[in-house]
Design a protein around this motif. Structure first.
Motif, short mmCIF file in Angstrom:
data_model
loop_
_atom_site.label_atom_id
_atom_site.label_comp_id
_atom_site.label_asym_id
_atom_site.label_seq_id
_atom_site.Cartn_x
_atom_site.Cartn_y
_atom_site.Cartn_z
N THR A 105 0.87 -1.18 0.00
CA THR A 105 0.00 0.00 0.00
C THR A 105 0.90 1.22 0.00
N HIS A 106 0.68 2.13 -0.96
CA HIS A 106 1.47 3.35 -1.08
C HIS A 106 0.53 4.50 -1.38
N LEU A 107 0.30 5.32 -0.36
CA LEU A 107 -0.65 6.42 -0.50
C LEU A 107 0.04 7.75 -0.79
N THR A 159 1.55 8.96 -3.24
CA THR A 159 1.69 9.39 -4.64
C THR A 159 0.54 10.32 -4.97
N PRO A 197 -2.79 6.24 -6.00
CA PRO A 197 -2.34 5.44 -4.86
C PRO A 197 -2.47 3.94 -5.14
#
Length: 170
Positions: free
Chosen positions: A31-33, A35, A39
């Motif tokens: 999970t990478h929020l 950006t 996301p």
């Protein structure tokens, strides 16, 4: 393998998406929020890894992967439900004289297709040797279909894939 977990969340999960304990193999989910464009939320990478109980020796206190085992599709499932690395079906084929290249595709628990590119010394006994080796690992009831082909195409990434399973573990 140090995880830069300041701005991402890395989880290792089972088939149902439940977290697995440290020291247990699971699929890497990210999970990478952070950006601004798009996301990633619980993005399933297809990679299988084991998270260590230790933290990185650099002193930052970040999580560490103990081992990366391969892709989820690189694992084969025997008729009794045993999950094993694809190397289990590579070993009985790779040392057979006369095979220039090969690919193993597990279509179902009961059917495996092996494509081989025959070399100069590829005799008629090759099919029986391959079938015997795969059945010894996956189960005697498995249908092994060996196809002689001229070429085995690479993946879109340009990599060559020796094993592919279309079977999902239960």
């Amino acid at each position: 393998m140090h995880l830069t977990a300041e701005d991402i969340i890395v989880e290792l999960v089972d088939q149902e998406g439940n977290a697995v304990p440290h020291g247990t193999a699971g699929e890497v989910v990210v999970t990478h929020l952070a950006t601004s464009e798009f996301p990633f939320i619980r993005y399933r990478t297809g990679d299988v890894a084991i998270q260590s109980e230790k933290v990185c020796a650099c002193g930052r206190g970040l999580p560490v992967l103990q081992e990366i085992q391969g892709r989820t599709t690189d694992f084969i499932i025997a008729t009794d439900g045993t999950i094993m690395h694809g190397l289990a079906v590579v070993y009985p084929i790779r040392d057979i004289p006369g095979i220039a290249s090969f690919k193993v595709v597990q279509e179902t628990l009961e059917r495996v297709v092996v494509q081989i590119v025959p070399g100069i010394d590829c005799g008629p006994e090759v099919e029986a040797i391959i079938s015997k080796g795969i059945k010894a690992r996956l189960g005697q009831s498995v249908e092994v279909c060996v196809l002689r082909v001229e070429d085995i195409p690479r993946e879109k990434s340009g990599k060559f894939r020796y094993v592919q399973s279309l079977v999902m573990p239960t």
